[in-house]
Design an enzyme around this catalytic site. Structure first.
Site, short mmCIF file in Angstrom:
data_model
loop_
_atom_site.label_atom_id
_atom_site.label_comp_id
_atom_site.label_asym_id
_atom_site.label_seq_id
_atom_site.Cartn_x
_atom_site.Cartn_y
_atom_site.Cartn_z
N LYS A 102 1.05 -1.27 -0.03
CA LYS A 102 -0.40 0.05 -0.26
C LYS A 102 0.64 1.39 0.20
O LYS A 102 1.00 2.36 -0.67
CB LYS A 102 -1.27 -0.32 0.81
CG LYS A 102 -2.07 -0.83 1.10
CD LYS A 102 -3.05 -1.33 2.21
CE LYS A 102 -3.89 -1.84 2.02
NZ LYS A 102 -3.63 -3.25 1.57
N LYS A 140 -8.69 2.17 4.96
CA LYS A 140 -7.90 1.04 5.02
C LYS A 140 -6.57 0.66 6.06
O LYS A 140 -5.77 1.58 5.99
CB LYS A 140 -7.63 0.82 3.43
CG LYS A 140 -6.27 0.93 3.10
CD LYS A 140 -6.23 0.68 1.83
CE LYS A 140 -7.35 1.05 1.02
NZ LYS A 140 -6.35 1.23 -0.71
N ARG A 200 -6.67 -5.26 -12.03
CA ARG A 200 -6.01 -5.63 -11.64
C ARG A 200 -4.69 -5.85 -12.70
O ARG A 200 -5.08 -6.19 -13.73
CB ARG A 200 -5.83 -7.24 -10.86
CG ARG A 200 -4.49 -7.48 -10.67
CD ARG A 200 -3.42 -7.10 -9.92
NE ARG A 200 -3.64 -6.77 -8.65
CZ ARG A 200 -4.25 -8.23 -7.81
NH1 ARG A 200 -3.06 -8.81 -8.35
NH2 ARG A 200 -3.85 -7.56 -6.54
N ARG A 259 -11.78 -6.15 -11.18
CA ARG A 259 -12.78 -6.84 -10.43
C ARG A 259 -14.64 -6.03 -9.33
O ARG A 259 -13.48 -4.60 -8.79
CB ARG A 259 -11.71 -7.50 -8.97
CG ARG A 259 -11.00 -8.51 -9.25
CD ARG A 259 -9.35 -7.97 -8.40
NE ARG A 259 -8.91 -6.89 -8.42
CZ ARG A 259 -8.24 -6.43 -7.83
NH1 ARG A 259 -7.61 -7.63 -6.68
NH2 ARG A 259 -7.85 -5.52 -7.98
N ARG A 283 -16.45 -2.92 -2.03
CA ARG A 283 -15.40 -3.97 -2.17
C ARG A 283 -14.69 -4.28 -3.44
O ARG A 283 -15.69 -4.84 -3.90
CB ARG A 283 -14.60 -4.65 -1.64
CG ARG A 283 -14.56 -3.49 -0.03
CD ARG A 283 -14.09 -4.35 1.51
NE ARG A 283 -15.30 -5.37 1.36
CZ ARG A 283 -15.18 -5.95 2.56
NH1 ARG A 283 -14.33 -6.88 2.86
NH2 ARG A 283 -16.65 -6.89 2.62
N ASP A 330 -2.77 -2.42 -9.03
CA ASP A 330 -4.01 -2.41 -8.92
C ASP A 330 -4.48 -0.82 -9.08
O ASP A 330 -4.24 0.47 -8.40
CB ASP A 330 -4.41 -2.20 -7.65
CG ASP A 330 -3.96 -3.90 -6.64
OD1 ASP A 330 -4.61 -4.65 -7.75
OD2 ASP A 330 -5.29 -3.93 -5.87
N GLU A 373 -2.70 0.75 -5.33
CA GLU A 373 -2.12 -0.61 -4.75
C GLU A 373 -1.05 -1.16 -5.73
O GLU A 373 -0.87 -1.23 -7.03
CB GLU A 373 -1.84 -1.49 -3.91
CG GLU A 373 -1.83 -2.43 -3.08
CD GLU A 373 -2.55 -3.23 -2.45
OE1 GLU A 373 -2.93 -3.89 -2.02
OE2 GLU A 373 -3.61 -3.11 -1.70
N ASN A 413 1.19 -4.46 -5.67
CA ASN A 413 1.37 -6.14 -5.21
C ASN A 413 3.23 -6.67 -5.51
O ASN A 413 2.43 -6.76 -7.34
CB ASN A 413 0.59 -6.98 -5.78
CG ASN A 413 -1.31 -6.32 -5.09
OD1 ASN A 413 -1.70 -6.74 -4.51
ND2 ASN A 413 -1.83 -5.19 -6.05
#
Length: 316
Positions: free
Chosen positions: A125, A160, A210, A225, A233, A273, A281, A283
């Protein structure tokens, strides 16, 4: 070639969607040898080298009993052509200790993907803060007052924890500030823990995308997503629906700017993301969505990854 996967327990894999499984399957298809271990199987005795208690496995092609154990043995990590660190978060103290052992193995001659130091240097993050030109307004803080001021400025916000995964612990607070104090207390634990706050991006209704980047180059398709029902979410673990689609101009612009920089730091595979045109984000621990993209579009993401892995091994 001879590959070791440091991952979660094999019996917990959901092989119909697991990205590490898809990597293993593609590697075996090409004739490479596969071994697996848990982070706790790593060890280092003074005067020696970093070793692991590994399972030499063969994939069976069966959906249920999907692997057989050919041999259990203790092997120096430097004896593998590549060691793939694929342990899922949490990014806790034990994860950090594992990266230190893997970094020592690198000093002994092992090739570790993704690079252990780069894993530590890019918390998933916090890593976005290096690229403010691509992010929605974001605050990282322990301060209750700072969060309240950020909400007063932006009105509709997302809060978050920094160590969450799969959408866990994500809250939306709208203009009415309903339950803001309680949410702050829950997440920052009375000021003991740091949290992230972001301006809400309404394009989440179109999906939290993603975007996969391999060896600095974006995969041409992403997985959007999409939140379902009243859920804010989009994470698949939170019930989001995964829809593969070509990269948008914004997706590609972000990936082409960030990908080469992080690849140069030792991150062979990353997952960005993106919501709307905003990076939310980065990852780096165990990016996923290989199989969903492959199944829906025919784009062979596992093959692209193993191509890059083989090229890196051959480059020495």
């Amino acid at each position: 070639m001879n590959f070791l996967f440091v991952a979660d327990p094999l019996d917990l894999f959901k092989t119909y969607k697991d990205t590490t499984f898809s990597m293993m399957r593609e590697a075996q298809r090409r004739g490479h040898r596969i071994a697996a271990c848990l982070p706790q199987d790593l060890g280092w005795r003074s005067g020696g080298v970093v070793e692991a208690e590994v399972l030499r496995i063969t994939l069976t092609g069966d959906a249920e009993d999907w692997y057989t154990v050919d041999q259990r043995e203790r092997v120096p990590l430097k004896d593998f052509d590549a060691v793939l660190m694929r342990k899922d978060p949490p990014f806790d103290a034990e994860y950090i200790y594992a990266t230190h052992l893997l970094e020592q193995a690198e000093r002994e001659g092992a090739r570790v993907v993704n690079k252990p130091r780069a894993l530590r240097d890019h918390p998933e993050k916090l890593a976005i803060m290096e690229f403010p030109e691509f992010t929605t307004p974001t605050l990282v803080t322990r301060s209750d007052a700072a969060v309240r001021a950020f909400h007063a400025e932006h009105g509709d916000i997302i809060l978050k924890p920094l160590d969450g995964m799969g959408g866990m612990g994500i809250f939306r607070v709208k203009q009415d500030a309903l339950n803001l104090g309680s949410i702050i207390e829950t997440l920052n634990k009375g000021g003991a823990e740091t949290i992230m706050v972001q301006r809400f991006v309404p394009e989440i209704s179109q999906g939290d995308k993603r975007v996969l980047v391999i060896a600095g180059q974006p995969v041409p398709y992403c997985l959007a997503r999409i939140p379902q029902g009243t859920e804010v979410r989009g994470n698949l673990a939170a019930g989001g629906k995964g829809v593969a689609q070509p990269l948008s101009a914004d997706d590609r612009r972000i990936a082409e700017a960030i990908g080469p920089k992080l690849f140069a730091r030792g991150l062979l595979l990353i997952g960005l993301d993106v919501i709307g045109g905003s990076l939310t984000e980065i990852n780096v621990t165990s990016p996923t969505c290989f199989q969903e993209i492959h199944d829906q579009t025919g784009c062979d993401v596992p093959a692209l990854f193993v191509d890059a892995l083989e090229a890196q091994v051959r480059a020495g």
